[in-house]
Motif scaffolding. Structure first.
Motif, short mmCIF file in Angstrom:
data_model
loop_
_atom_site.label_atom_id
_atom_site.label_comp_id
_atom_site.label_asym_id
_atom_site.label_seq_id
_atom_site.Cartn_x
_atom_site.Cartn_y
_atom_site.Cartn_z
N ALA A 78 1.63 55.13 -6.57
CA ALA A 78 0.98 53.88 -6.98
C ALA A 78 1.74 53.22 -8.12
O ALA A 78 1.93 52.00 -8.14
CB ALA A 78 -0.47 54.15 -7.39
N SER A 79 2.20 54.02 -9.07
CA SER A 79 2.97 53.47 -10.18
C SER A 79 4.25 52.83 -9.67
O SER A 79 4.63 51.72 -10.08
CB SER A 79 3.28 54.58 -11.18
OG SER A 79 4.01 54.08 -12.27
N TRP A 80 4.94 53.49 -8.75
CA TRP A 80 6.17 52.95 -8.19
C TRP A 80 5.89 51.66 -7.42
O TRP A 80 6.60 50.67 -7.56
CB TRP A 80 6.83 53.99 -7.29
CG TRP A 80 8.13 53.51 -6.75
CD1 TRP A 80 9.33 53.46 -7.41
CD2 TRP A 80 8.36 52.98 -5.43
NE1 TRP A 80 10.29 52.93 -6.57
CE2 TRP A 80 9.73 52.63 -5.36
CE3 TRP A 80 7.55 52.78 -4.33
CZ2 TRP A 80 10.29 52.09 -4.21
CZ3 TRP A 80 8.12 52.24 -3.17
CH2 TRP A 80 9.48 51.91 -3.14
N LEU A 81 4.82 51.66 -6.60
CA LEU A 81 4.49 50.47 -5.81
C LEU A 81 4.09 49.30 -6.71
O LEU A 81 4.40 48.15 -6.41
CB LEU A 81 3.39 50.79 -4.81
CG LEU A 81 3.84 51.66 -3.63
CD1 LEU A 81 2.65 52.27 -2.91
CD2 LEU A 81 4.71 50.85 -2.68
N ALA A 82 3.43 49.59 -7.82
CA ALA A 82 3.08 48.52 -8.77
C ALA A 82 4.35 47.86 -9.29
O ALA A 82 4.38 46.64 -9.51
CB ALA A 82 2.25 49.08 -9.92
#
Length: 112
Positions: A78-82
């Motif tokens: 999720a952090s990477w996709l954000a």
């Protein structure tokens, strides 16, 4: 400069969003075999191979929910996709394991 981040999402909130047909993209990062054995209805399997398709097809302005086994590795994803330009990214707390335990009738079996 702030780092894009994700938010935590409870199972109750996701269940409500799905019941209300709220627009969202739901991705499951577990392995393919686990995904086929059971997943949250409406989710799509996300692997390294399918990331480009996600980038091409998922609306960046609608919520993106990431599901894993227990809600841990989904936080990294999720952090990477954000950081890839999605406006609202969430990691499902408890992951699919907790979803299946609490809502066994809301599990889809086989490939969508």
């Amino acid at each position: 400069m702030s780092t894009p981040s994700f938010q935590h999402l409870t199972i109750d909130t996701l269940e409500r969003w799905l019941e209300n047909d709220s627009p969202l993209t739901l991705v499951d990062i577990r392995d393919q075999r686990s995904f086929q054995a059971g997943h949250i209805p409406g989710s799509r399997h996300l692997s390294n191979d399918s990331v480009p398709t996600l980038f091409e097809t998922a609306p960046r302005e609608q919520p993106l929910v990431v599901v894993c086994y227990h809600g841990h590795s989904s936080q990294q994803a999720a952090s990477w996709l954000a950081g890839q330009g999605f406006a609202e990214v969430y990691s499902l707390d408890g992951g699919f394991t907790e979803w299946e335990y609490r809502l066994p009738a809301r599990v889809e079996r086989g490939s969508p």
